[in-house]
Design a protein around this motif. Sequence first.
Motif, PDB file in Angstrom:
ATOM      1  N   PRO A  81       3.832  25.999  -5.329  1.00 54.67           N
ATOM      2  CA  PRO A  81       2.973  24.815  -5.291  1.00 54.67           C
ATOM      3  C   PRO A  81       3.627  23.626  -5.994  1.00 54.67           C
ATOM      4  O   PRO A  81       4.238  23.764  -7.055  1.00 54.67           O
ATOM      5  N   ALA A  82       3.473  22.464  -5.370  1.00 59.32           N
ATOM      6  CA  ALA A  82       4.045  21.235  -5.920  1.00 59.32           C
ATOM      7  C   ALA A  82       3.136  20.072  -5.554  1.00 59.32           C
ATOM      8  O   ALA A  82       2.160  20.231  -4.807  1.00 59.32           O
ATOM      9  N   GLU A  83       3.492  18.916  -6.085  1.00 51.76           N
ATOM     10  CA  GLU A  83       2.761  17.704  -5.772  1.00 51.76           C
ATOM     11  C   GLU A  83       3.771  16.575  -5.641  1.00 51.76           C
ATOM     12  O   GLU A  83       4.744  16.517  -6.396  1.00 51.76           O
ATOM     13  N   VAL A  84       3.554  15.695  -4.683  1.00 51.30           N
ATOM     14  CA  VAL A  84       4.421  14.537  -4.489  1.00 51.30           C
ATOM     15  C   VAL A  84       3.575  13.286  -4.666  1.00 51.30           C
ATOM     16  O   VAL A  84       2.383  13.268  -4.325  1.00 51.30           O
ATOM     17  N   GLN A  85       4.205  12.259  -5.226  1.00 55.52           N
ATOM     18  CA  GLN A  85       3.527  10.986  -5.414  1.00 55.52           C
ATOM     19  C   GLN A  85       4.553   9.866  -5.350  1.00 55.52           C
ATOM     20  O   GLN A  85       5.674  10.015  -5.838  1.00 55.52           O
ATOM     21  N   SER A 142       0.638   5.857  -5.458  1.00 54.63           N
ATOM     22  CA  SER A 142       0.007   6.433  -4.272  1.00 54.63           C
ATOM     23  C   SER A 142      -0.933   7.538  -4.720  1.00 54.63           C
ATOM     24  O   SER A 142      -0.979   7.914  -5.894  1.00 54.63           O
ATOM     25  N   ASN A 143      -1.613   8.089  -3.771  1.00 51.11           N
ATOM     26  CA  ASN A 143      -2.391   9.286  -4.026  1.00 51.11           C
ATOM     27  C   ASN A 143      -1.423  10.449  -4.295  1.00 51.11           C
ATOM     28  O   ASN A 143      -0.361  10.525  -3.684  1.00 51.11           O
ATOM     29  N   GLU A 197       0.853  -1.181   0.000  1.00 53.23           N
ATOM     30  CA  GLU A 197       0.000   0.000   0.000  1.00 53.23           C
ATOM     31  C   GLU A 197       0.887   1.229   0.000  1.00 53.23           C
ATOM     32  O   GLU A 197       1.847   1.319   0.762  1.00 53.23           O
ATOM     33  N   LEU A 198       0.600   2.139  -0.900  1.00 49.31           N
ATOM     34  CA  LEU A 198       1.318   3.404  -0.972  1.00 49.31           C
ATOM     35  C   LEU A 198       0.302   4.517  -0.758  1.00 49.31           C
ATOM     36  O   LEU A 198      -0.636   4.660  -1.530  1.00 49.31           O
ATOM     37  N   ALA A 199       0.496   5.288   0.290  1.00 47.86           N
ATOM     38  CA  ALA A 199      -0.412   6.391   0.576  1.00 47.86           C
ATOM     39  C   ALA A 199       0.373   7.499   1.268  1.00 47.86           C
ATOM     40  O   ALA A 199       1.252   7.231   2.081  1.00 47.86           O
ATOM     41  N   LEU A 200       0.053   8.714   0.915  1.00 50.00           N
ATOM     42  CA  LEU A 200       0.660   9.884   1.560  1.00 50.00           C
ATOM     43  C   LEU A 200      -0.424  10.647   2.296  1.00 50.00           C
ATOM     44  O   LEU A 200      -1.528  10.824   1.777  1.00 50.00           O
ATOM     45  N   TRP A 201      -0.097  11.105   3.513  1.00 49.94           N
ATOM     46  CA  TRP A 201      -1.056  11.944   4.227  1.00 49.94           C
ATOM     47  C   TRP A 201      -0.457  13.237   4.737  1.00 49.94           C
ATOM     48  O   TRP A 201      -1.156  14.083   5.250  1.00 49.94           O
ATOM     49  N   ARG A 202       0.841  13.425   4.568  1.00 53.80           N
ATOM     50  CA  ARG A 202       1.433  14.706   4.956  1.00 53.80           C
ATOM     51  C   ARG A 202       2.732  14.920   4.187  1.00 53.80           C
ATOM     52  O   ARG A 202       3.508  13.997   3.991  1.00 53.80           O
ATOM     53  N   ALA A 203       2.965  16.153   3.776  1.00 54.72           N
ATOM     54  CA  ALA A 203       4.238  16.570   3.174  1.00 54.72           C
ATOM     55  C   ALA A 203       4.522  17.970   3.696  1.00 54.72           C
ATOM     56  O   ALA A 203       3.706  18.874   3.547  1.00 54.72           O
ATOM     57  N   THR A 204       5.674  18.120   4.333  1.00 53.19           N
ATOM     58  CA  THR A 204       6.048  19.427   4.866  1.00 53.19           C
ATOM     59  C   THR A 204       7.441  19.781   4.380  1.00 53.19           C
ATOM     60  O   THR A 204       8.278  18.913   4.148  1.00 53.19           O
ATOM     61  N   CYS A 205       7.669  21.064   4.219  1.00 51.70           N
ATOM     62  CA  CYS A 205       8.952  21.563   3.723  1.00 51.70           C
ATOM     63  C   CYS A 205       9.592  22.423   4.805  1.00 51.70           C
ATOM     64  O   CYS A 205       8.905  23.170   5.508  1.00 51.70           O
ATOM     65  N   ASP A 206      10.900  22.311   4.921  1.00 51.70           N
ATOM     66  CA  ASP A 206      11.643  23.099   5.898  1.00 51.70           C
ATOM     67  C   ASP A 206      12.877  23.669   5.215  1.00 51.70           C
ATOM     68  O   ASP A 206      13.597  22.944   4.513  1.00 51.70           O
ATOM     69  N   VAL A 207      13.129  24.946   5.410  1.00 50.76           N
ATOM     70  CA  VAL A 207      14.295  25.579   4.809  1.00 50.76           C
ATOM     71  C   VAL A 207      15.360  25.767   5.877  1.00 50.76           C
ATOM     72  O   VAL A 207      15.075  26.207   6.989  1.00 50.76           O
ATOM     73  N   PRO A 245      12.082  -1.015  -5.432  1.00 50.36           N
ATOM     74  CA  PRO A 245      12.018   0.000  -6.497  1.00 50.36           C
ATOM     75  C   PRO A 245      11.046   1.154  -6.263  1.00 50.36           C
ATOM     76  O   PRO A 245      10.343   1.570  -7.179  1.00 50.36           O
ATOM     77  N   LEU A 246      10.999   1.690  -5.057  1.00 48.72           N
ATOM     78  CA  LEU A 246      10.108   2.819  -4.784  1.00 48.72           C
ATOM     79  C   LEU A 246      10.668   4.088  -5.406  1.00 48.72           C
ATOM     80  O   LEU A 246      11.859   4.373  -5.302  1.00 48.72           O
ATOM     81  N   GLN A 247       9.795   4.837  -6.046  1.00 50.94           N
ATOM     82  CA  GLN A 247      10.129   6.116  -6.649  1.00 50.94           C
ATOM     83  C   GLN A 247       9.319   7.198  -5.938  1.00 50.94           C
ATOM     84  O   GLN A 247       8.144   6.996  -5.634  1.00 50.94           O
ATOM     85  N   VAL A 248       9.955   8.330  -5.678  1.00 53.96           N
ATOM     86  CA  VAL A 248       9.272   9.492  -5.121  1.00 53.96           C
ATOM     87  C   VAL A 248       9.355  10.584  -6.180  1.00 53.96           C
ATOM     88  O   VAL A 248      10.450  10.997  -6.568  1.00 53.96           O
ATOM     89  N   LEU A 249       8.224  11.018  -6.656  1.00 50.77           N
ATOM     90  CA  LEU A 249       8.160  12.053  -7.686  1.00 50.77           C
ATOM     91  C   LEU A 249       7.645  13.340  -7.057  1.00 50.77           C
ATOM     92  O   LEU A 249       6.580  13.357  -6.435  1.00 50.77           O
ATOM     93  N   ILE A 250       8.416  14.418  -7.208  1.00 44.86           N
ATOM     94  CA  ILE A 250       7.969  15.741  -6.787  1.00 44.86           C
ATOM     95  C   ILE A 250       7.959  16.609  -8.040  1.00 44.86           C
ATOM     96  O   ILE A 250       8.976  16.728  -8.720  1.00 44.86           O
ATOM     97  N   ARG A 251       6.797  17.159  -8.322  1.00 39.11           N
ATOM     98  CA  ARG A 251       6.695  17.991  -9.527  1.00 39.11           C
ATOM     99  C   ARG A 251       6.141  19.365  -9.190  1.00 39.11           C
ATOM    100  O   ARG A 251       5.308  19.513  -8.303  1.00 39.11           O
ATOM    101  N   ASP A 252       6.677  20.345  -9.895  1.00 42.27           N
ATOM    102  CA  ASP A 252       6.216  21.722  -9.757  1.00 42.27           C
ATOM    103  C   ASP A 252       4.834  21.805 -10.390  1.00 42.27           C
ATOM    104  O   ASP A 252       4.642  21.380 -11.530  1.00 42.27           O
ATOM    105  N   THR A 253       3.864  22.337  -9.675  1.00 41.23           N
ATOM    106  CA  THR A 253       2.529  22.510 -10.240  1.00 41.23           C
ATOM    107  C   THR A 253       2.229  23.991 -10.478  1.00 41.23           C
ATOM    108  O   THR A 253       1.106  24.347 -10.787  1.00 41.23           O
ATOM    109  N   GLY A 254       3.255  24.811 -10.320  1.00 42.34           N
ATOM    110  CA  GLY A 254       3.102  26.252 -10.552  1.00 42.34           C
ATOM    111  C   GLY A 254       3.264  26.592 -12.016  1.00 42.34           C
ATOM    112  O   GLY A 254       2.420  26.299 -12.848  1.00 42.34           O
ATOM    113  N   ARG A 255       4.420  27.137 -12.350  1.00 43.55           N
ATOM    114  CA  ARG A 255       4.620  27.665 -13.700  1.00 43.55           C
ATOM    115  C   ARG A 255       5.418  26.760 -14.626  1.00 43.55           C
ATOM    116  O   ARG A 255       5.457  26.985 -15.821  1.00 43.55           O
TER     117      ARG A 255
END
Length: 163
Positions: A135-139, A151-152, A26-36, A60-70
């Motif tokens: 804005p971004a999205e992770v999956q 995952s979601n 099962e692959l599910a995400l319920w939180r993503a936080t960013c810290d600088v 073989p898990l992949q984490v995809l983070i994509r820009d959803t802005g511009r």
Amino acid sequence: MITGFTVAIAAIAFASTASGTGTDPELALWRATCDVGDSSRTVRLEGEFPADDLVQLAYPLQVLIRDTGRSPVYVRFDLAAGALNGVAPELADGLDANEAVALLAQGRPIEDAEVLFVGPGRIDILLPAGFPIGPAEVQLFVLEGDSLILSNPFPFVVCGSGS
């Protein structure tokens, strides 16, 4: 009267329901936080994934983070092989099965991004310096043989100085 045959049948039925069969994780995400930090940005992901397999096996898990802005920019973390980045306009409407397969053959390796921590329910990632703020999205996804598990998609905001 309970016969030996009845007991044997009940034991077989119980064993078949109690023992696990090979199932997809099962692959599910319920939180993503960013810290600088001083010179870095980290993303903490929380969710459901096979953490033991990730730590002990080259899962073989992949984490995809994509820009959803511009921009159609993405960074993909192959937990067994490192980080890659690229541009994929086809991801503008999200990641589907065909795009996930194609994505595994795309991207160029990058040195300033990495997976920092993997544990039960948590993955920490160091983002590359040039990844867009906003804005971004992770999956999460896994392609193993002919089986693809997605995952979601989870929206979050990539932080940066001044954000």
